[in-house]
Design a protein around this motif. Structure first.
Motif, mmCIF file in Angstrom:
data_model
loop_
_atom_site.group_PDB
_atom_site.id
_atom_site.type_symbol
_atom_site.label_atom_id
_atom_site.label_comp_id
_atom_site.label_asym_id
_atom_site.label_seq_id
_atom_site.Cartn_x
_atom_site.Cartn_y
_atom_site.Cartn_z
ATOM 1 N N SER A 66 -1.231 -5.105 -3.783
ATOM 2 C CA SER A 66 -0.359 -5.949 -2.962
ATOM 3 C C SER A 66 0.076 -7.202 -3.728
ATOM 4 O O SER A 66 0.771 -8.049 -3.190
ATOM 5 N N TRP B 272 1.385 1.915 5.590
ATOM 6 C CA TRP B 272 0.645 0.813 4.978
ATOM 7 C C TRP B 272 0.696 0.897 3.458
ATOM 8 O O TRP B 272 0.927 -0.087 2.765
ATOM 9 N N THR C 205 2.339 -1.723 0.954
ATOM 10 C CA THR C 205 1.459 -2.373 -0.005
ATOM 11 C C THR C 205 2.039 -2.281 -1.412
ATOM 12 O O THR C 205 2.121 -3.275 -2.145
ATOM 13 N N GLN D 12 1.105 -8.901 4.741
ATOM 14 C CA GLN D 12 0.625 -7.715 4.032
ATOM 15 C C GLN D 12 -0.425 -8.098 2.993
ATOM 16 O O GLN D 12 -1.450 -7.435 2.854
#
Lengths: 518, 326, 376
Positions: B48, B176, B180, B200
């Protein structure tokens, strides 16, 4: 009747209410007023050009519209009602799409992943449905008339293809107002035509398009209306049918500008740079320069035209010693310098203005004076042995500030505090001089018209003083205006050579795009 | 010396390793568990776009807090419940430190390596401080350890195997995971399509550090049953090396963890199951200090050999500025 | 008069953030002491921090002996802080100072013991040179690896710290153990000990460290090499473009940094410890990180920061003995100081600062090179 009056009359007659209005938008950055009470009105199904030179505040205004920046004051209305756009999610929800000048694509992700990012097609609450997304993307692309491979990785696509992905991205989000920020800056003339076709098609379907540019001819070709912005203010609205390039240019810059560089005649002398069969690999090991031959004589400017990423960067790096060629030879005034270290090349009389001034040309955190000796800090009088001479360095900076009209409060201010144009002048001031060879890579990218004119003038002076000049620019207009001779590069090969006088724009464009003229 | 000496020795070594595999494997898995969890923390953070060199300190603090919980509670609620509570507290501790790290890196935009250094230096100080004040003077032990379930592996070690697979799958197939990766590669692009980059990154760093906390719990509650100052002994950094070795993928990082686990296990296995013949003499003659130093040296060598070709997420370590001028 | 005030003003602009960060760290640490006072001999006692800090101050400044202790503790921190600060200037984070400290200590102990009967000037010089060389050699490895393979120095130096401690433990057990002692250690250093200049223990290392402060300052600000180091740190691409070879400068800077770290170990060994044995404290290595950050990588800043942490280290034992507050509170204070420097907006908010004071300098570029290959 002037262009402005015509527009006013048209507006009065028009019954359709604007799709989008921005009223009194003001945005202040430390040190500058980027937008100063800007009013803008976009009607449904029109192509509206926003014309202004670099730094005029066009991008700031559009970033405010897209929720990337918050205005200090002013309001935005859509279909007559005030709206607040706090972030891009708000903008997307209201049907605003944006194609940024620097593409907002994740290079390592696939086209499908890029397009659906943020509005994913799901299979259940957790997992992505890539197949369904690909189907939708193909359909959208077909609708506007091009093909696209949803499975391809974005980093493998050409610049033109990436721009299509950006447009599909906006359509996927059902944009009815599409903003394009300098969309043609990196395209060949033919790719520009193609994108214009797409834009006209979108217009007929009722999409409003905001077209940001500083290229006058394009704006006149594509736009239904033109709003001109200078130093953060709207300075005029023009009807493309009733104005001229000269009127636009004068309005954009705020004074009468000469569109042409007064180049005079070149008097080429002895060969200075000679490149034979040069092969260079990029960082990933791909051969991006594949056998280049070229020769530049003293007293001439040779321009290299080409779409970005066709080996220009590696070619320049190989000549300046920043990258080792895998085959071929480079010689300067008859001495072989193939694979020599950057310092050795420099010491042979090479000045080099790199493409990215902030990344290569300057140390932003250092003061102006240290930057003016960045490439000569070891030489007398700036150092005696290993000890630096601060006084001599300061004196050099003071001299150059005057000579190159660098707007800086003094030699000890950090370069990061200067404007883009003045930063570039620091680089140019340092690199221009008694050099035999001058390499200019994108010398005027992203800087104001005044600084551009100044740098062009100095380049011609340098040539007339006997330097050989190699000019690399993604801006075909700049190459054509400044060069005595034009070489076209395509996929690492020189595919065409033109005399400045006989250079045909369209032919060069085709060569840039396809490597062949037919 | 016979020319065939070296190849013969290598052959003998291979045979020896093959014969001790049944004993070696559980040890390797045991040693790899905290490394794998730490590496997962690294993957979650760096994918991330946040560099986290504070895994070491997060592990250490969580190990201490988990141990302290077990130490404080096992008298009143029984050992099993106290250990379970310890594991939860360790993960919460990790998450809390993750929150601090995310705040420093994402909101404050501090240098991320300095932020990690704060965690590491602070963890050493805090744990040693309270260890000296609370645990050492009591002279008492903790709540003991979680008993192994299968192949000598306890629940945390087994959960780690599952987590590696699960996170790997989700990283490349879920919303997700896509977000990411986008945020770690090109946060501005993610921002322009309405993804909250800050959120995030916070989520990933906090979740990742909770896993580092689990690694800490593993050290004190499943593996050793005691706490010593600085007991993580560089595992947080080896975990980072495993992450780089695995090119920022969970399964690859697990491979790295196994490799480092193997080199640590070597020093153990040559004592427990000595080899015979010439090889046995040589292995026995190598000082134990060398075996102890081996995993660290291997880390350096592998890092030097691999990293040049491994490309981290493009925005790794770069704080995101929302209102940066275009 | 106004000139003096202006100078004071500009001094305060530089120093206000570090000073206020220290104040805030001491306040938070006091809260931790109060909360944890229930576990000390005193029982819950809200005034404990006052007594603890009082003892800390007394142990650091209240007598000639205390003052000497502070300076003796500060000297290796000056060198260690310079080691890390020099690295920061080139965009390198040398967390390996702990290992280089051990290497320097070991090398000077071995050479010092071998030359114990030689004339003082020769013995001391040779031992110190050995310390610097050992540190430089050890730091050169991660520097070279960084330049040529891209392995980030943060991980490699930490790994080498661990490996160095273990391999030196082996060396002192199996290779250079002095036979007359009951545990593995090196021999007496005799004439190699740094001469004591003042009081009981203020040794030659203190003025040596001071001189080094000014030498590094000169190197960074006045020489072409210093300019190259700063350029590589500020913008490695521009350095390459300008013809400065990062492939040379990165390992060279690491080696110089390691030289300073090794010297720190050398003066601690020859001036204080006297012999190498497994388990000698390398806390100087980690204290130095805080020193460099607090001093903003500036040699003069490092001088003051080192004296502060020297005072902490010199006063801490008295604090622990008289108030039973563990000396580890110093590590906590250190972490808090770095925290408040890194997150200086906390300091600004608490003290309502308006002027844009200066936070951490130099270090802000360290993360940029994570996983990135140095290009040559």
């Amino acid at each position: 009747m002037t262009g402005q009056e015509r527009v006013a009359e048209k507006a009065a007659r028009s019954s359709t209410s604007p799709a989008l209005e921005m009223r009194g938008i003001t945005k202040r950055f430390p040190g500058t007023l980027a937008n100063d009470g800007i009013d803008l009105e976009i009607r449904p199904g029109e192509i509206h050009a926003l014309l202004g030179e670099n730094g005029a505040g066009k991008s700031t205004l559009m970033n405010i519209l897209y929720g990337l920046l918050t205005p200090d004051s002013g309001e935005i209305l859509m279909d007559g009602a005030t709206v607040t756009i706090r972030d891009p999610a708000d903008a997307i929800a209201r049907g605003i799409g944006m194609v940024h000048q620097h593409f907002m694509l994740v290079p390592v992700l696939s086209v499908a992943e890029n397009v659906m990012l943020g509005s994913e097609v799901m299979r259940g609450p957790v997992l992505l449905d890539v197949g369904e997304a690909a189907k939708r993307i193909r359909a959208l692309a077909e609708q506007v008339g091009f093909t696209i491979d949803p499975g391809a990785r974005v980093e493998q696509l050409s610049v033109g293809q990436q721009q299509r992905v950006e447009i599909v991205k906006a359509l996927y989000r059902r944009a009815r107002i599409l903003v394009l920020d300098e969309p043609t800056a990196v395209l060949t003339p033919q790719e520009t035509d193609e994108i214009f076709t797409v834009l006209r098609r979108l217009r007929t379907e009722g999409t409003s398009i905001v077209f940001i540019s500083h290229k006058l001819d394009e704006v006149l070709r594509i736009a239904d209306r033109i709003t001109v912005i200078r130093r953060g203010k709207v300075v005029g609205e023009l009807d493309p049918g009733a104005t001229t390039e000269q009127e636009c240019a004068d309005l954009m810059v705020g004074r009468s500008v000469s569109l042409k560089v007064d180049r005079g005649v070149a008097h080429p002398g002895e060969p200075v740079l000679s490149v034979r069969g040069l092969v260079v690999r990029d960082d990933r090991g791909h051969e991006t320069v594949r056998g280049v031959d070229l020769e530049i004589r003293s007293g001439e400017i040779v321009g290299i035209a080409g779409v970005a990423g066709n080996g220009q960067e590696e070619l320049v790096e190989a000549i300046t010693g920043l990258r080792k060629p895998s085959a071929g030879h480079v010689s300067l005034t008859g001495r072989d310098v193939t694979g020599a270290a950057p310092r050795a090349v420099r010491d042979r009389g090479v000045g080099y203005v790199p493409a990215d001034r902030q990344r290569y040309g300057l140390v932003l955190g250092f003061p102006v004076d240290d930057n003016t000796v960045l490439t000569e800090y070891l030489n007398e009088p700036y150092a005696h042995g290993v000890v630096r001479d601060d006084r001599a360095i300061r004196k050099r900076a003071e001299t150059l500030i005057v000579e190159f009209d660098i707007r800086a409060p003094g030699p000890d201010v950090r370069v990061s505090t200067l404007s883009g144009g003045n930063q570039q002048k620091v680089v140019v001031a340092r690199e221009f001089g008694g050099d035999k060879l001058l390499i200019l890579d994108q010398p005027t990218r992203g800087i104001d018209v005044g600084s551009t004119e100044f740098i062009h003038k100095r380049t011609v002076e340098q040539r007339d003083a006997g330097s050989a000049v190699l000019l690399v620019s993604a801006d075909l207009d700049e190459v054509l205006e400044l060069s005595d001779r034009v070489l076209v590069i395509h996929r690492g090969r020189i595919v065409g050579e033109f005399d400045a006088a006989s250079a045909e724009r369209d032919k060069i464009g085709l060569l840039m795009a396809r490597g062949q003229a037919a | 010396m016979n020319l065939l000496f070296i190849p013969r020795l290598i052959a003998e070594l291979a045979v020896y390793l093959a014969t001790v595999v049944p004993d070696l494997l559980p040890i390797v898995l045991t040693l790899a568990t905290p490394l794998a969890l730490g590496a997962l923390c690294g993957v979650l953070c760096e994918r991330s776009g946040v560099v986290n060199i504070g895994i070491e300190g997060t592990m250490l603090t969580a190990a201490f807090m988990g141990y302290l919980t077990g130490f404080a509670l096992h008298g009143s609620i029984g050992a099993a419940a106290a250990i379970a509570a310890g594991v939860v507290v360790a993960m919460l501790t990790g998450a809390l430190l993750g929150l601090l790290h995310a705040w420093l890196c994402v909101t404050v935009r501090a240098d991320q390596i300095i932020a990690g250094t704060i965690l590491n230096v602070g963890a050493l100080g805090l744990t040693a401080y309270f260890n000296r004040l609370i645990i050492t003077p009591s002279g008492l032990g903790g709540a003991g350890v979680i008993p192994p379930i299968v192949f000598g592996l306890g629940p945390i070690a087994l959960a780690t195997l599952a987590l590696v697979g699960l996170i790997h799958f989700l990283l490349f197939n879920s919303r997700w995971g896509l977000r990411t990766r986008a945020v770690g590669e090109h946060p501005k692009a993610a921002d322009t399509v309405g993804i909250d980059v800050f959120r995030q990154r916070y989520q990933n760093v906090i979740a990742g550090c909770a896993l580092a906390g689990l690694a800490g719990a593993y050290l004190t509650l499943e593996s050793t049953g005691s706490f010593q100052n600085g007991m993580t002994g560089g595992r947080g950094f080896i975990a980072l090396a495993a992450m780089i070795f695995g090119r920022w993928t969970p399964i690859g990082a697990f491979g790295g963890a196994l490799l480092f686990g193997f080199f640590t296990a070597l020093g153990v296995i040559v004592r427990v199951r000595p080899a015979g013949g010439e090889l046995g003499d040589i292995l026995a003659a190598i000082p134990s200090f060398w075996y102890a130093a081996l995993p660290y040296l291997v880390t350096v060598v592998i890092l030097a050999g691999v990293v040049g070709r491994a490309i981290p997420p493009a925005a790794d370590g770069v704080p995101y500025e929302k209102e940066a001028r275009a | 008069m106004s000139g003096a005030r202006a100078r004071l003003g500009s001094w305060w602009r530089l120093a206000q953030l570090p000073v206020l960060a220290i104040v805030l760290a001491l306040v938070i640490a006091a809260a931790i002491i109060i909360v944890s006072s229930a576990f000390t001999g005193t029982g819950f006692f809200p005034l404990l921090p006052l007594f603890a800090y009082g003892a800390l101050f007394a142990g650091a400044f209240a007598s000639d002996i205390a003052l000497n202790n502070t300076l003796v503790a500060a000297a290796p921190l000056m060198l260690g802080g310079l080691a890390i600060g020099l690295g920061f200037k080139a965009g390198l984070f040398n967390i390996g100072v702990a290992g280089q400290f051990l290497a320097g200590a070991f090398a000077s102990a071995v050479v010092g013991a071998a030359l114990a009967q030689q004339p003082v000037a020769l013995a001391v010089t040779a031992s110190l040179l050995a310390a610097g060389a050992a540190g430089a050699a050890l730091a050169f490895i991660p520097g070279w690896l960084k330049a040529h393979t891209g392995a980030h120095e943060v991980v490699t130096t930490i790994m080498l710290n661990n490996a160095t401690a273990l391999l030196l433990a082996w060396a002192v057990t199996d290779l250079v153990r002095a036979p007359v002692f009951t545990f593995p250690r090196t021999g007496e250093i005799g004439n190699s000990a740094l001469p004591v200049l003042l009081g009981r223990n203020l040794h030659l290392g203190v003025p040596l460290a001071l001189i080094t402060i000014f030498a590094v300052r000169w190197l960074l600000e006045r020489t072409t090499l210093g300019f190259e180091i700063r350029t590589v740190g500020a913008n490695p691409n521009a350095a390459r473009y300008a013809g400065m070879p990062p492939l040379v400068i990165v390992p060279l800077t690491m080696a110089l940094s390691g030289l300073l770290g090794g010297l720190a170990g050398g003066i601690q060994m020859l001036g204080v410890i006297g012999f190498y044995a497994s388990g000698i404290s390398a806390s100087v290595g980690f204290d130095s990180i805080a020193v460099a950050l607090l001093g903003r990588s500036d040699p003069i800043g490092i001088l003051f920061a080192a004296i502060l942490f020297g005072a902490f280290r010199a006063g801490a034992p008295l604090m622990q003995i008289t108030t039973s507050v563990p000396i580890e509170i110093i590590d906590i204070i250190q972490a808090l100081i770095i925290l408040f420097l890194a997150a200086n907006l906390i300091v600004r908010r608490v003290f309502r600062l308006r002027a844009p004071g200066l936070g951490i300098e130099g270090a802000t570029t360290v993360t940029r090179t994570w996983g990135e290959q140095v290009r040559g």
